[in-house]
Scaffold this active site. Structure first.
Site, PDB file in Angstrom:
ATOM      1  N   TYR A 201      14.975  23.895  71.078  1.00 37.20           N
ATOM      2  CA  TYR A 201      14.352  24.932  72.083  1.00 37.20           C
ATOM      3  C   TYR A 201      14.353  26.197  71.437  1.00 37.20           C
ATOM      4  CZ  TYR A 201      13.342  23.391  76.631  1.00 37.20           C
ATOM      5  OH  TYR A 201      12.831  22.887  77.845  1.00 37.20           O
TER       6      TYR A 201
ATOM      7  N   LYS B 220      -9.474  16.951  66.606  1.00 38.71           N
ATOM      8  CA  LYS B 220     -10.683  16.399  66.551  1.00 38.71           C
ATOM      9  C   LYS B 220     -11.289  16.372  64.902  1.00 38.71           C
ATOM     10  CE  LYS B 220     -11.391  17.506  71.575  1.00 38.71           C
ATOM     11  NZ  LYS B 220     -11.941  18.132  72.517  1.00 38.71           N
TER      12      LYS B 220
ATOM     13  N   THR C 164      -8.882  22.961  69.424  1.00 36.44           N
ATOM     14  CA  THR C 164      -8.063  21.891  69.368  1.00 36.44           C
ATOM     15  C   THR C 164      -7.767  21.575  67.864  1.00 36.44           C
ATOM     16  OG1 THR C 164      -9.585  20.162  69.190  1.00 36.44           O
ATOM     17  CG2 THR C 164      -8.922  20.324  71.382  1.00 36.44           C
TER      18      THR C 164
ATOM     19  N   GLU D  70      12.124  29.027  72.966  1.00 39.61           N
ATOM     20  CA  GLU D  70      11.142  29.939  73.900  1.00 39.61           C
ATOM     21  C   GLU D  70      11.177  31.178  73.473  1.00 39.61           C
ATOM     22  OE1 GLU D  70      12.793  29.744  77.850  1.00 39.61           O
ATOM     23  OE2 GLU D  70      11.934  27.727  78.305  1.00 39.61           O
TER      24      GLU D  70
ATOM     25  N   ASP E  25     -15.046  28.307  72.289  1.00 35.23           N
ATOM     26  CA  ASP E  25     -14.377  27.274  72.236  1.00 35.23           C
ATOM     27  C   ASP E  25     -14.839  26.260  71.102  1.00 35.23           C
ATOM     28  OD1 ASP E  25     -12.875  24.805  72.647  1.00 35.23           O
ATOM     29  OD2 ASP E  25     -13.435  24.721  74.868  1.00 35.23           O
TER      30      ASP E  25
ATOM     31  N   ARG F 199      -2.125  16.171  68.144  1.00 35.10           N
ATOM     32  CA  ARG F 199      -2.821  16.376  69.241  1.00 35.10           C
ATOM     33  C   ARG F 199      -2.302  18.013  69.890  1.00 35.10           C
ATOM     34  NH1 ARG F 199      -6.025  13.799  72.698  1.00 35.10           N
ATOM     35  NH2 ARG F 199      -6.287  12.293  71.059  1.00 35.10           N
TER      36      ARG F 199
HETATM   37  C1  PLP Z   1     -11.698  18.674  73.695  1.00 31.48           C
HETATM   38  C2  PLP Z   1     -11.894  19.807  74.227  1.00 31.48           C
HETATM   39  C3  PLP Z   1     -11.310  20.691  74.902  1.00 31.48           C
HETATM   40  C4  PLP Z   1      -9.929  20.294  75.387  1.00 31.48           C
HETATM   41  O1  PLP Z   1      -9.018  19.530  74.686  1.00 31.48           O
HETATM   42  P1  PLP Z   1      -7.533  19.010  75.223  1.00 31.48           P
HETATM   43  O2  PLP Z   1      -6.570  19.120  74.036  1.00 31.48           O
HETATM   44  O3  PLP Z   1      -7.905  17.691  75.524  1.00 31.48           O
HETATM   45  O4  PLP Z   1      -7.116  19.594  76.300  1.00 31.48           O
HETATM   46  C5  PLP Z   1     -11.497  22.062  75.284  1.00 31.48           C
HETATM   47  N1  PLP Z   1     -12.625  22.271  75.093  1.00 31.48           N
HETATM   48  C6  PLP Z   1     -13.615  21.505  74.379  1.00 31.48           C
HETATM   49  C7  PLP Z   1     -15.077  22.119  74.158  1.00 31.48           C
HETATM   50  C8  PLP Z   1     -13.337  20.397  73.928  1.00 31.48           C
HETATM   51  O5  PLP Z   1     -14.176  19.673  73.226  1.00 31.48           O
END
Ligand code: PLP
Length: 415
Positions: A47, A226, A223, A49, A197, A232
């Site tokens: 933990y 990807k 993320t 925090e 993003d 993840r």
């Molecule tokens: C995949 C994705 C997310 C979210 O990712 P998670 O880890 O699945 O919550 C946010 N924004 C974009 C543009 C994405 O492609």
């Protein structure tokens, strides 16, 4: 009696599926062995925090070092100065990273602007079924009806009319380059903050095959699973003056303890992303996707925007008289995994849309090149054009399995 043996057997089956199939889901990839190794460690027990040096629990001396290394590598992979930018590596996912920016900088009810879900945006960019659309007042922009490209003049018009406090750019299903400098100019015109993003294209940006959102964006979220091939998870980089608000929004605002095992894996994938090997892989990913797009178009399948600049493409299944879900299910019978997806201005419903999305990140991690992608594109076209032919799908499934034997995954990984 413990069900561990049963669960481990199912895990082995899933790894076998990942080995014997073609993972062409644009958001998926194979995490590196080192980052997987870090995930399955007793770091998960701790933990912690708070933030490094300011924890609410004792015994965090090693965890602090790990989190500081992750923050350091996050900036280093974009060549950013820690005098101007700060990373927060605690968000559990890409969605959490976006919530953190909205909650840290805005109040519920405030106006934002983001890409429409049906035109390439993400759920967290203001979809009415998502927290973002429920808590905040989102205006939406989209792509041009004929070119299917982002229409920056129109986006500027909407921004002037709507006066958002924040503009969100970045996408989940947009096959072309995003002009972050233009988004900055639009944001400046209306005095809005800019969030980029880059969940999908982060690997390409690090490799220099897609323009960077730095220094244009005030906040960059992503993320890590990807195109980055890590665990993840998610993270935020913000201009240093906003860091206290972002930190507070994440803890104590929306999370308790961080996932320290995942943060360790993030540190690893951030450093792996700085290697020449990673960069070469991203360049190959784009070449592979362009080879796939060309093959599909040569076969008469409509590819949205007639190609791609990045790791993904969208096809319009109506060009082969199918809908997206049917198409994706047919391909899955041959161990080719994709997902159904809306196409811009889709008249069909989101749960049974007209298109499919495909990506080449995972296949490129396995080492596949243009030659393999052209062959795979041919198989995809054959299956989609002959939906009645079950034998054909069986034959192609056998060929897929043979092909994947030459591209093994996780050879050194024991489960
Ligand atoms: C995949 C994705 C997310 C979210 O990712 P998670 O880890 O699945 O919550 C946010 N924004 C974009 C543009 C994405 O492609």
């Amino acid at each position: 009696m413990s069900i561990s043996p049963q669960i481990f057997e199912l895990i082995r089956q899933e790894v076998k599926r990942q080995q014997e199939g073609l993972v062409m889901i644009a958001s998926e990839n194979y995490a590196s062995e080192d980052s997987l190794k870090a995930i399955g460690t007793p770091l998960s027990n701790k933990y912690s925090e708070g933030y490094p040096g300011k924890r609410f629990y004792t015994g965090n001396q090693y965890i602090d070092e790990i989190e500081n290394l992750a923050k350091f590598e996050a900036l280093k992979m974009f060549n950013l100065s820690d005098q101007e930018w700060t990373a927060n590596v605690q968000p559990h996912s890409g969605s959490s990273a976006n919530i953190a920016v909205y909650m840290g900088m805005l109040n519920p009810g405030d106006k934002l602007m983001g890409s429409d879900l049906s035109q390439g945006g993400h759920l967290t960019h203001g979809s009415p079924v998502n927290f973002s659309g429920k808590l905040f007042n989102f205006a939406h922009y989209g792509v041009n009806e004929t070119t299917h490209l982002l229409d920056y003049d129109k986006i500027e018009e909407i921004a002037i009319a709507e006066q958002p406090k924040m503009i969100v750019c970045g996408a989940t299903a947009y096959p072309r380059t995003i002009d972050f400098a233009r988004f900055r100019a639009i944001a400046d015109k209306v005095g809005a903050l800019l969030l980029a993003d880059i969940a999908h294209i982060i690997g390409l940006i690090i490799a220099g095959v897609h323009p960077s959102p730095f220094p244009y964006a005030d906040f960059v979220t992503s993320t890590t699973h990807k195109t980055l091939s890590g665990p993840r998870s998610g993270f935020v980089i913000s201009k240093i003056q906003y860091a206290p608000q972002i930190d507070k929004a994440i803890f104590p605002g929306m999370q308790g303890g961080p996932l320290d095992n995942i943060i360790a894996a993030k540190a690893i994938c951030f450093s792996e992303a700085q290697s020449e090997e990673f960069k070469a892989k991203q360049i190959q990913t784009v070449k592979n996707c362009q080879a796939l797009a060309k093959k599909l178009m040569d076969e008469g399948i409509k590819v949205i925007t007639n190609g791609t600049d990045n790791h993904l493409l969208l096809i319009d299944c109506r060009s082969v008289n199918l809908l997206g879900k049917e198409g994706a299910n047919l391909l899955a019978e041959a161990n080719i995994y994709t997902n159904f997806n809306t196409v811009p201005y889709d008249p069909a419903k989101p749960f049974n849309p007209s298109g499919m999305r495909m990506g080449t990140a995972a296949l490129s991690t396995r080492g596949m090149k243009e030659e393999e992608l052209e062959m795979i594109g041919g198989w995809i076209a054959q299956i989609l054009k002959n939906p009645e032919d079950k034998n054909l799908r069986e034959e192609i499934k056998t060929k897929v399995k043979e092909l994947t034997l030459g591209f093994p995954i996780y050879e050194n990984f024991q489960i």
